[in-house]
Design an enzyme around this catalytic site. Structure first.
Site, PDB file in Angstrom:
ATOM      1  N   GLU A   1      27.759 -12.102 -22.224  1.00  0.00           N
ATOM      2  CA  GLU A   1      29.120 -12.367 -22.732  1.00  0.00           C
ATOM      3  C   GLU A   1      29.139 -13.499 -23.748  1.00  0.00           C
ATOM      4  O   GLU A   1      29.918 -13.485 -24.707  1.00  0.00           O
ATOM      5  CB  GLU A   1      30.056 -12.704 -21.554  1.00  0.00           C
ATOM      6  CG  GLU A   1      30.357 -11.540 -20.630  1.00  0.00           C
ATOM      7  CD  GLU A   1      29.330 -11.331 -19.520  1.00  0.00           C
ATOM      8  OE1 GLU A   1      28.262 -11.985 -19.552  1.00  0.00           O
ATOM      9  OE2 GLU A   1      29.615 -10.519 -18.626  1.00  0.00           O
TER      10      GLU A   1
ATOM     11  N   ALA B   1      31.879  -4.628 -19.327  1.00  0.00           N
ATOM     12  CA  ALA B   1      33.277  -4.267 -19.588  1.00  0.00           C
ATOM     13  C   ALA B   1      33.357  -3.483 -20.890  1.00  0.00           C
ATOM     14  O   ALA B   1      32.485  -3.615 -21.754  1.00  0.00           O
ATOM     15  CB  ALA B   1      34.113  -5.540 -19.678  1.00  0.00           C
TER      16      ALA B   1
ATOM     17  N   GLY C   1      29.383  -6.786 -16.987  1.00  0.00           N
ATOM     18  CA  GLY C   1      30.005  -6.218 -15.786  1.00  0.00           C
ATOM     19  C   GLY C   1      29.066  -5.307 -15.021  1.00  0.00           C
ATOM     20  O   GLY C   1      29.235  -5.116 -13.811  1.00  0.00           O
TER      21      GLY C   1
ATOM     22  N   GLU D   1      27.239  -7.599 -12.928  1.00  0.00           N
ATOM     23  CA  GLU D   1      28.191  -8.077 -11.903  1.00  0.00           C
ATOM     24  C   GLU D   1      28.415  -7.022 -10.821  1.00  0.00           C
ATOM     25  O   GLU D   1      28.532  -7.358  -9.636  1.00  0.00           O
ATOM     26  CB  GLU D   1      29.508  -8.465 -12.586  1.00  0.00           C
ATOM     27  CG  GLU D   1      29.335  -9.706 -13.467  1.00  0.00           C
ATOM     28  CD  GLU D   1      30.518  -9.998 -14.374  1.00  0.00           C
ATOM     29  OE1 GLU D   1      30.804 -11.179 -14.597  1.00  0.00           O
ATOM     30  OE2 GLU D   1      31.148  -9.040 -14.876  1.00  0.00           O
TER      31      GLU D   1
END
Ligand code: COA
Length: 261
Positions: free
Chosen positions: A133, A67, A110, A113
């Site tokens: 994270e 992200a 991300g 992910e």
């Protein structure tokens, strides 16, 4: 600063039925709101007019670094970020076609992910996976706690998410996070070879196979087995099922030339 019109995700649709989604957002392909928005729009376009197979790539150096941390703030911004990433990644995961992640470098947060939302991960020897994270004092918000658990098991998922440790390609292969590891220079050739094989296959049967496996993951075994029966019946309405069976009876296995219908 990005303008609303800047392209940070591209879509190439090739004549052979292969669609290539490429992230092209600055140095590290951070999954900014612009990226997740364009990714979701491309997934919608592909759902409405599906190709035969999809490749997701971040190019030659990096897959995606997660992200966009510069867009973080408090809980309100967090809600927007997690909804935007989930919307985009769920749309990629739900495509009725085989989706291959081509991971040439870092796939972190991300990025990891997004790779896990694809059906299959082909990684280069330079690929690095991870959910870092925790090192920012936060948790994965794009499906990492769930999809990583599905791929590597509960205890390994917890170890990776709680330490933020980076996983090199060979370990990723061993624990099931990568499905293949290929020499960096040969990565694109291998991904295109696999995509080409899928593109020449029985598209309807492929879509129903993906549907049976994915839907079954959310069902009891008994319900999943019943679902498979329904989809087995449905596949016989496809042109390729007739072509495939007839070709086997006349010429033996593996000779059918499918139409994709
Ligand atoms: N969001 C926003 N910006 C990011 C970013 C992210 N997720 N990851 C990296 N950047 C920025 C860096 O701040 C740096 O900006 P600058 O050039 O203005 O200083 C630039 O991208 C390049 O990053 P850098 O760390 O210098 O590149 P690198 O090639 O040495 O390392 C990574 C690449 C991906 C290993 C490293 O940037 C990294 O670990 N990123 C964070 C990954 C992460 O924690 N993701 C989870 C987010 S929740």
């Amino acid at each position: 600063m990005l303008s609303a019109m800047d392209t940070v995700v591209t879509l190439e649709r090739r004549d052979d039925g292969i669609a290539i989604i490429t992230l092209c957002n600055g140095k590290v392909n951070a999954l900014s709101r612009a990226v997740t928005g364009q990714l979701a729009a491309i997934a919608d376009e592909l759902r409405n007019d599906p190709p035969k197979v999809v490749i997701v790539t971040g190019g030659d150096r990096i897959f995606a670094a997660g992200a966009d941390i510069s867009e973080f703030g408090g809980p309100e911004e967090a809600r927007e970020v997690t909804v935007a990433i989930h919307t985009a990644l769920d749309a990629i995961a739900a495509l009725p076609r085989f989706v291959i992640a081509e991971v040439a470098g870092y796939a972190l947060g991300g990025g990891c992910e997004l790779a896990m939302a694809c059906d299959y991960r082909v990684a280069s020897t330079k690929a690095v996976f991870g959910q870092p994270e925790i090192l920012l004092g936060i948790i994965p918000g794009g499906g990492g706690t769930q999809r990583l658990r599905e791929l590597v098991g509960i205890s390994r998922a917890k170890e990776l998410c709680l330490t933020g440790r980076q996983v090199a390609a060979d370990e990723a292969l061993r624990i099931g996070l990568a499905d293949e590891v290929i020499d960096h220079e040969a990565l694109r050739d291998r991904v295109l070879e696999l995509a080409g094989q899928i593109a020449r296959g029985a598209t309807v049967a492929q879509a129903l196979t993906k549907q049976a496996i994915d839907e079954g993951a959310d069902l009891s075994l008994a319900d999943g087995l019943r679902r498979e029966q329904d989809l087995f019946v449905e596949v016989f309405t496809s042109e390729d099922s007739q072509i495939g069976v007839q070709s086997f009876l006349e010429h033996g296995p593996g000779k059918a030339e499918f139409t994709g219908h």
